[in-house]
Design a protein around this motif. Structure first.
Motif, PDB file in Angstrom:
ATOM      1  N   GLY A   1      28.994 -23.235  16.144  1.00 39.89           N
ATOM      2  CA  GLY A   1      27.381 -23.744  16.345  1.00 39.89           C
ATOM      3  C   GLY A   1      26.660 -22.592  16.781  1.00 39.89           C
ATOM      4  N   HIS A   2      25.474 -22.548  16.422  1.00 39.33           N
ATOM      5  CA  HIS A   2      24.494 -21.674  16.866  1.00 39.33           C
ATOM      6  C   HIS A   2      23.569 -22.418  18.159  1.00 39.33           C
ATOM      7  CE1 HIS A   2      21.712 -18.154  16.016  1.00 39.33           C
ATOM      8  NE2 HIS A   2      21.062 -18.795  16.951  1.00 39.33           N
ATOM      9  N   ASP A   3      23.671 -21.593  19.373  1.00 37.40           N
ATOM     10  CA  ASP A   3      22.976 -22.233  20.337  1.00 37.40           C
ATOM     11  C   ASP A   3      21.857 -21.184  20.773  1.00 37.40           C
ATOM     12  OD1 ASP A   3      24.527 -20.919  22.081  1.00 37.40           O
ATOM     13  OD2 ASP A   3      25.737 -22.620  22.697  1.00 37.40           O
ATOM     14  N   ALA A   4      21.239 -21.348  22.277  1.00 39.40           N
ATOM     15  CA  ALA A   4      20.768 -20.663  22.950  1.00 39.40           C
ATOM     16  C   ALA A   4      21.107 -19.134  22.960  1.00 39.40           C
ATOM     17  CB  ALA A   4      19.919 -21.128  24.073  1.00 39.40           C
ATOM     18  N   ARG A   5      22.497 -19.352  23.539  1.00 39.49           N
ATOM     19  CA  ARG A   5      23.280 -18.058  23.915  1.00 39.49           C
ATOM     20  C   ARG A   5      23.386 -16.942  22.673  1.00 39.49           C
ATOM     21  NH1 ARG A   5      28.403 -20.975  26.246  1.00 39.49           N
ATOM     22  NH2 ARG A   5      27.665 -22.139  24.592  1.00 39.49           N
ATOM     23  N   SER A   6      23.309 -17.587  21.227  1.00 42.57           N
ATOM     24  CA  SER A   6      23.335 -16.986  20.031  1.00 42.57           C
ATOM     25  C   SER A   6      22.072 -16.334  19.843  1.00 42.57           C
ATOM     26  CB  SER A   6      23.501 -17.667  18.706  1.00 42.57           C
ATOM     27  OG  SER A   6      24.747 -18.581  19.025  1.00 42.57           O
ATOM     28  N   ASP A   7      20.878 -16.682  20.245  1.00 36.74           N
ATOM     29  CA  ASP A   7      19.587 -15.827  20.260  1.00 36.74           C
ATOM     30  C   ASP A   7      19.547 -14.930  21.344  1.00 36.74           C
ATOM     31  OD1 ASP A   7      18.331 -17.382  18.163  1.00 36.74           O
ATOM     32  OD2 ASP A   7      17.018 -18.634  19.633  1.00 36.74           O
ATOM     33  N   MET A   8      20.276 -15.225  22.354  1.00 37.22           N
ATOM     34  CA  MET A   8      20.198 -14.262  23.551  1.00 37.22           C
ATOM     35  C   MET A   8      20.885 -12.814  22.806  1.00 37.22           C
ATOM     36  SD  MET A   8      18.440 -15.389  26.073  1.00 37.22           S
ATOM     37  CE  MET A   8      17.813 -15.894  24.570  1.00 37.22           C
ATOM     38  N   TYR A   9      21.982 -13.304  21.986  1.00 34.48           N
ATOM     39  CA  TYR A   9      22.872 -11.920  21.229  1.00 34.48           C
ATOM     40  C   TYR A   9      21.632 -11.163  20.591  1.00 34.48           C
ATOM     41  CZ  TYR A   9      26.217  -9.338  18.832  1.00 34.48           C
ATOM     42  OH  TYR A   9      26.689  -8.240  18.132  1.00 34.48           O
ATOM     43  N   ALA A  10      21.182 -12.073  19.667  1.00 33.00           N
ATOM     44  CA  ALA A  10      19.949 -11.221  19.053  1.00 33.00           C
ATOM     45  C   ALA A  10      18.935 -10.413  19.622  1.00 33.00           C
ATOM     46  CB  ALA A  10      19.126 -12.090  17.873  1.00 33.00           C
ATOM     47  N   VAL A  11      18.698 -11.121  20.787  1.00 30.07           N
ATOM     48  CA  VAL A  11      17.624 -10.246  21.771  1.00 30.07           C
ATOM     49  C   VAL A  11      18.385  -9.082  22.270  1.00 30.07           C
ATOM     50  CG1 VAL A  11      16.103 -10.627  24.021  1.00 30.07           C
ATOM     51  CG2 VAL A  11      16.276 -12.339  22.340  1.00 30.07           C
TER      52      VAL A  11
END
Length: 370
Positions: A185-195
């Motif tokens: 699943g995609h969560d806030a930490r996946s957005d942190m990776y993209a950042v």
């Protein structure tokens, strides 16, 4: 879809096309009553759109309707017009981060932009919204240095089902977190990776994982640890480099767990003398050559940082050609004021031209140059 300038869509008049993608087009439009400039995002004709596209477009409308933040592009309204599903968005004047990177940015600017990006994501995540497609082309920078996050078309409110075909990936390959490749699943930490990928690119001029095809990129995402930014450029402080590397951890439990943690770490870091170091990304060759001409210059009449500053501000209004225009003007003018006034003539709209002149003059006046 062939809506030419002058076409009326409800209470709006089409001015020109801003972008064209697989799901539809984005137009610059003018409201006929208020005369306000806005952005109109239109899904492909519903007769040719798949149900998944319709669901995703509708999801974007519903997600954006819940968000109100200075660093997120605002949804004004949505409606149907002649079997077209239409979104009216805030028109963000400026350039996307992809082109800003080609013009060159300093480490200080990189941190300022990422802080605003993380602030926007902290707000969205607190409302259960994960963006899922953070990348430079979805991050707009206004002429005043304000970040606006665009394109929540892949965003999902936490309780919703995943709007994608079974086994399909969403988002841009280089910015996808490793867990997405394995179906987690995609969560806030996946957005942190993209950042983290975006910040890495901002401060080094390259992607942490590179490859010429999907297989190479996927293999790198799963198996290869990126080279530390401080190893690429010793001017980047090791403490700051470690912050970026933590965002790129393969295991999401080892990353920054949320935007607030990431922000706190950035605030505690110190760039020191490296803060004004300027990075030019080589990722867009036809743009980079032009930008480097403006950044580095071939004349001793102007300081490289002066030309770089003018190039970046001009690029907000004319795009990547700014580097070529500044370089050309620098060879035919004798002082900074004349150079600024000459390149300002390349901006078509008078109000935009005056904003450019004001921002450049204000910047150099504070530094005692003008």
């Amino acid at each position: 879809m062939a809506w030419l300038p002058g076409t009326r869509v409800g209470s709006y008049e089409v001015v020109d096309v801003l972008g064209d993608g697989g799901m539809g087009k984005v137009f610059r439009v003018r409201h006929l009553i208020s005369n306000r400039t806005e952005a109109m995002k239109v899904l492909l004709a519903t007769s040719s759109a798949s149900q998944e596209m319709l669901d995703r477009f509708t999801q974007e409308i519903r997600v954006l309707a819940t968000l109100n933040h200075p660093n997120i592009s605002v949804l004004h309204t949505a409606f149907h017009h002649e079997e077209q599903l239409v979104m009216i968005m805030e028109y963000v004047e400026g350039m996307d981060l992809r082109h800003a990177l080609a013009a060159g940015i300093t480490l200080d600017q990189a941190v300022a932009y990422v802080r605003q990006l993380l602030t926007a994501l902290d707000y969205a995540h607190s409302r259960g919204v994960i963006h899922r497609d953070i990348k430079p082309s979805n991050i707009m920078i206004t002429p005043w240095g304000q970040v606006k996050v665009l394109d929540f078309g892949l965003a999902l409110a936490a309780p919703e089902a995943r709007l994608t075909m079974t086994g399909a990936l969403v988002g841009s390959m280089h910015y996808i977190a490793p867990e997405q490749l394995s179906g987690e699943g995609h969560d806030a930490r996946s957005d942190m990776y993209a950042v983290g990928v975006t910040l890495y690119e901002m401060i080094t001029g390259r992607l942490p994982i590179e490859g010429t095809n999907y297989a190479q990129v996927i293999g790198g995402l799963l198996q290869h640890r990126p080279v530390s930014p401080s190893h690429i450029n010793p001017l980047i402080p090791t403490e700051f480099s470690a912050i970026v590397m933590k965002a790129l951890a393969k295991e999401k439990r080892e990353r920054w767990q949320n935007a607030r943690e990431f922000l706190t770490a950035l605030d505690a870091s110190h760039l020191g003398q490296a803060s004004e170091f300027r990075v030019v990304s080589p990722s867009t060759p036809e743009v980079t050559g032009a930008a480097q001409g403006g950044v580095i210059g071939e004349t001793s009449k102007y300081e490289p940082d002066q030309l770089s500053e003018i190039t970046l501000k001009l690029a907000h209004y004319v795009g990547p050609i700014a580097g070529v225009l500044v370089k050309r003007a620098s060879s035919s003018t004798n002082d900074l004021q004349a150079l600024v006034e000459k390149v300002a003539q390349e901006i078509e709209r008078e109000d935009a031209r005056q904003r450019f002149l004001s921002s450049v003059s204000g910047r150099f006046r504070r530094s005692g140059v003008l």
